[in-house]
Design a protein around this motif. Structure first.
Motif, PDB file in Angstrom:
ATOM      1  N   GLU A  66     -10.490  13.790   5.182  1.00  0.00           N
ATOM      2  CA  GLU A  66     -11.421  12.838   4.525  1.00  0.00           C
ATOM      3  C   GLU A  66     -10.280  11.404   3.922  1.00  0.00           C
ATOM      4  OE1 GLU A  66     -14.496  12.748   3.767  1.00  0.00           O
ATOM      5  OE2 GLU A  66     -14.584  14.579   5.213  1.00  0.00           O
ATOM      6  N   VAL A  67      -9.240  11.944   3.591  1.00  0.00           N
ATOM      7  CA  VAL A  67      -8.207  10.742   3.307  1.00  0.00           C
ATOM      8  C   VAL A  67      -7.867   9.841   4.434  1.00  0.00           C
ATOM      9  CG1 VAL A  67      -5.680  10.371   2.770  1.00  0.00           C
ATOM     10  CG2 VAL A  67      -7.030  12.108   1.598  1.00  0.00           C
ATOM     11  N   LYS A  68      -7.940  10.480   5.447  1.00  0.00           N
ATOM     12  CA  LYS A  68      -7.749   9.590   6.789  1.00  0.00           C
ATOM     13  C   LYS A  68      -8.899   8.801   7.077  1.00  0.00           C
ATOM     14  CE  LYS A  68      -4.054  12.723   8.956  1.00  0.00           C
ATOM     15  NZ  LYS A  68      -3.803  13.330  10.350  1.00  0.00           N
ATOM     16  N   LYS A  69     -10.031   9.348   6.881  1.00  0.00           N
ATOM     17  CA  LYS A  69     -11.066   8.429   6.867  1.00  0.00           C
ATOM     18  C   LYS A  69     -11.406   7.341   6.267  1.00  0.00           C
ATOM     19  CE  LYS A  69     -14.194  12.329   8.645  1.00  0.00           C
ATOM     20  NZ  LYS A  69     -15.303  13.292   8.452  1.00  0.00           N
ATOM     21  N   ILE A  70     -10.937   7.465   4.963  1.00  0.00           N
ATOM     22  CA  ILE A  70     -11.001   6.434   3.925  1.00  0.00           C
ATOM     23  C   ILE A  70     -10.013   5.457   4.311  1.00  0.00           C
ATOM     24  CG2 ILE A  70     -10.304   5.871   1.439  1.00  0.00           C
ATOM     25  CD1 ILE A  70     -11.762   8.687   0.742  1.00  0.00           C
ATOM     26  N   GLN A  71      -8.807   5.757   4.514  1.00  0.00           N
ATOM     27  CA  GLN A  71      -7.755   4.740   5.049  1.00  0.00           C
ATOM     28  C   GLN A  71      -8.286   4.087   6.168  1.00  0.00           C
ATOM     29  OE1 GLN A  71      -4.234   7.660   5.497  1.00  0.00           O
ATOM     30  NE2 GLN A  71      -3.659   7.359   3.320  1.00  0.00           N
ATOM     31  N   GLU A  72      -8.855   4.683   7.017  1.00  0.00           N
ATOM     32  CA  GLU A  72      -9.440   3.962   8.415  1.00  0.00           C
ATOM     33  C   GLU A  72     -10.380   2.883   7.942  1.00  0.00           C
ATOM     34  OE1 GLU A  72      -9.621   2.560  12.033  1.00  0.00           O
ATOM     35  OE2 GLU A  72      -8.059   3.916  11.376  1.00  0.00           O
ATOM     36  N   LYS A  73     -11.580   3.230   7.054  1.00  0.00           N
ATOM     37  CA  LYS A  73     -12.584   2.592   6.551  1.00  0.00           C
ATOM     38  C   LYS A  73     -12.115   1.384   5.949  1.00  0.00           C
ATOM     39  CE  LYS A  73     -16.805   2.925   4.046  1.00  0.00           C
ATOM     40  NZ  LYS A  73     -17.783   3.929   3.272  1.00  0.00           N
ATOM     41  N   LYS A  75      -8.829  -0.179   5.787  1.00  0.00           N
ATOM     42  CA  LYS A  75      -7.579  -0.533   6.127  1.00  0.00           C
ATOM     43  C   LYS A  75      -7.541  -1.871   5.970  1.00  0.00           C
ATOM     44  CE  LYS A  75      -8.884  -0.973  10.995  1.00  0.00           C
ATOM     45  NZ  LYS A  75      -8.611  -0.532  12.377  1.00  0.00           N
ATOM     46  N   LYS A  76      -8.191  -2.787   5.763  1.00  0.00           N
ATOM     47  CA  LYS A  76      -8.106  -4.229   5.402  1.00  0.00           C
ATOM     48  C   LYS A  76      -8.014  -4.579   3.888  1.00  0.00           C
ATOM     49  CE  LYS A  76     -10.015  -5.961   9.587  1.00  0.00           C
ATOM     50  NZ  LYS A  76     -11.205  -6.817  10.193  1.00  0.00           N
ATOM     51  N   PRO A  78      -6.369  -2.191   1.132  1.00  0.00           N
ATOM     52  CA  PRO A  78      -5.405  -1.159   0.657  1.00  0.00           C
ATOM     53  C   PRO A  78      -5.724  -0.836  -0.891  1.00  0.00           C
ATOM     54  CG  PRO A  78      -3.996  -2.732   1.838  1.00  0.00           C
ATOM     55  CD  PRO A  78      -5.535  -3.252   1.720  1.00  0.00           C
ATOM     56  N   GLN A  79      -5.950  -1.799  -1.613  1.00  0.00           N
ATOM     57  CA  GLN A  79      -6.312  -1.325  -3.149  1.00  0.00           C
ATOM     58  C   GLN A  79      -7.373  -0.532  -3.208  1.00  0.00           C
ATOM     59  OE1 GLN A  79      -6.550  -4.768  -5.514  1.00  0.00           O
ATOM     60  NE2 GLN A  79      -6.722  -3.464  -7.478  1.00  0.00           N
ATOM     61  N   LYS A  80      -8.543  -0.891  -2.350  1.00  0.00           N
ATOM     62  CA  LYS A  80      -9.933  -0.121  -2.357  1.00  0.00           C
ATOM     63  C   LYS A  80      -9.454   1.411  -1.873  1.00  0.00           C
ATOM     64  CE  LYS A  80     -13.986   0.884  -2.822  1.00  0.00           C
ATOM     65  NZ  LYS A  80     -14.853   0.662  -3.977  1.00  0.00           N
ATOM     66  N   ALA A  81      -8.706   1.262  -0.578  1.00  0.00           N
ATOM     67  CA  ALA A  81      -8.455   2.653  -0.143  1.00  0.00           C
ATOM     68  C   ALA A  81      -7.865   3.669  -0.862  1.00  0.00           C
ATOM     69  CB  ALA A  81      -7.500   2.516   1.132  1.00  0.00           C
ATOM     70  N   GLN A  82      -6.819   3.027  -1.763  1.00  0.00           N
ATOM     71  CA  GLN A  82      -5.949   3.858  -2.851  1.00  0.00           C
ATOM     72  C   GLN A  82      -6.889   4.541  -4.010  1.00  0.00           C
ATOM     73  OE1 GLN A  82      -2.916   4.754  -2.256  1.00  0.00           O
ATOM     74  NE2 GLN A  82      -2.551   5.873  -4.495  1.00  0.00           N
ATOM     75  N   GLN A  83      -7.796   3.396  -4.335  1.00  0.00           N
ATOM     76  CA  GLN A  83      -8.525   3.941  -5.370  1.00  0.00           C
ATOM     77  C   GLN A  83      -9.657   5.247  -4.821  1.00  0.00           C
ATOM     78  OE1 GLN A  83     -10.883   0.076  -6.484  1.00  0.00           O
ATOM     79  NE2 GLN A  83      -9.145  -0.393  -7.683  1.00  0.00           N
TER      80      GLN A  83
END
Length: 219
Positions: A66-73, A75-76, A78-83
């Protein structure tokens, strides 16, 4: 803090040694056996923490897809991905630093034991190939074992992570193993013997606990 722990450990160690010495009078055996028994008891006392750490590691492995999916989604962004990643961590009650806690707790114990083995009256006592536990290993067996067991015991605490995090963790693990190997060449054999036994027990414990816990469902 260190002085407080040292005082407790000295009394505790002496109490164990008195019991062991009542069974094994030979100091070249009794002190080594006491260190082994002492190490096992310390590991038992730290077991609740190990259980928590292992559960966290297993959960961390389960949520990685799930973490990888979020990071891919994101990827442009990073702040949103981290949240979003932190949100998943919170929902599944895991901490990215959870696996480091047991190792961090080991450091004050190790420092306290450094003073313990300087103040315990075991001058001249040896164990196995060690002719004097107050001196470093003349055959360099323990320092090598220290590095190897540090690497594998620390590695067994790590969960599955993304490639970058895994690479960073591996680099830190290797660095820590080299550090302990280097320091073990200077430390008294008694302290390094404790560290090697501690790592061996921790490695076995982590492997058994990981088999016991099944990957939980991701929330």
């Amino acid at each position: 803090m260190t002085n407080f722990l040292s005082g407790i450990f000295i009394q505790f160690f002496n109490a164990i040694h008195n019991l062991v010495e009542g069974i094994i009078a030979n100091p070249d055996i009794s002190f080594g056996v006491t260190i082994i028994v002492f190490t096992i008891i310390i590991r038992v006392l730290l077991l609740p923490l190990s259980l928590k750490q292992t559960k966290s590691t297993v959960k961390m492995s389960a949520i990685q897809p799930e973490v990888k999916k979020i990071q891919e989604k994101y990827k442009k962004d990073p702040q949103k991905a981290q949240q979003e990643v932190m949100k998943i961590y919170k929902e599944n009650d895991v901490s990215p630093m959870g696996g480091c806690l047991p190792m961090l707790i080991q450091f004050p114990i190790l420092i306290a034991l450094f003073y313990v083995f300087q103040h315990i009256d075991y001058q001249g006592a040896g164990f196995l190939w060690l002719t004097d536990l107050t001196k470093s290993d003349p055959l360099y067996i323990l320092p090598v074992l220290s590095g190897i067991t540090t690497y594998f015991s620390t590695r067994s605490m790590q969960g599955s992570a993304d490639e970058a995090a895994a690479k960073q963790a591996s680099t830190m693990n290797i660095g820590m193993s080299i550090f302990f190997t280097f320091m073990s060449f200077k430390f008294a054999g008694a302290l390094v013997l404790y560290w090697v036994i501690n790592n061996g027990i921790q490695l076995l414990q982590n492997l058994l606990l990981k088999k016991e816990y099944k990957k939980p469902e991701v929330l």
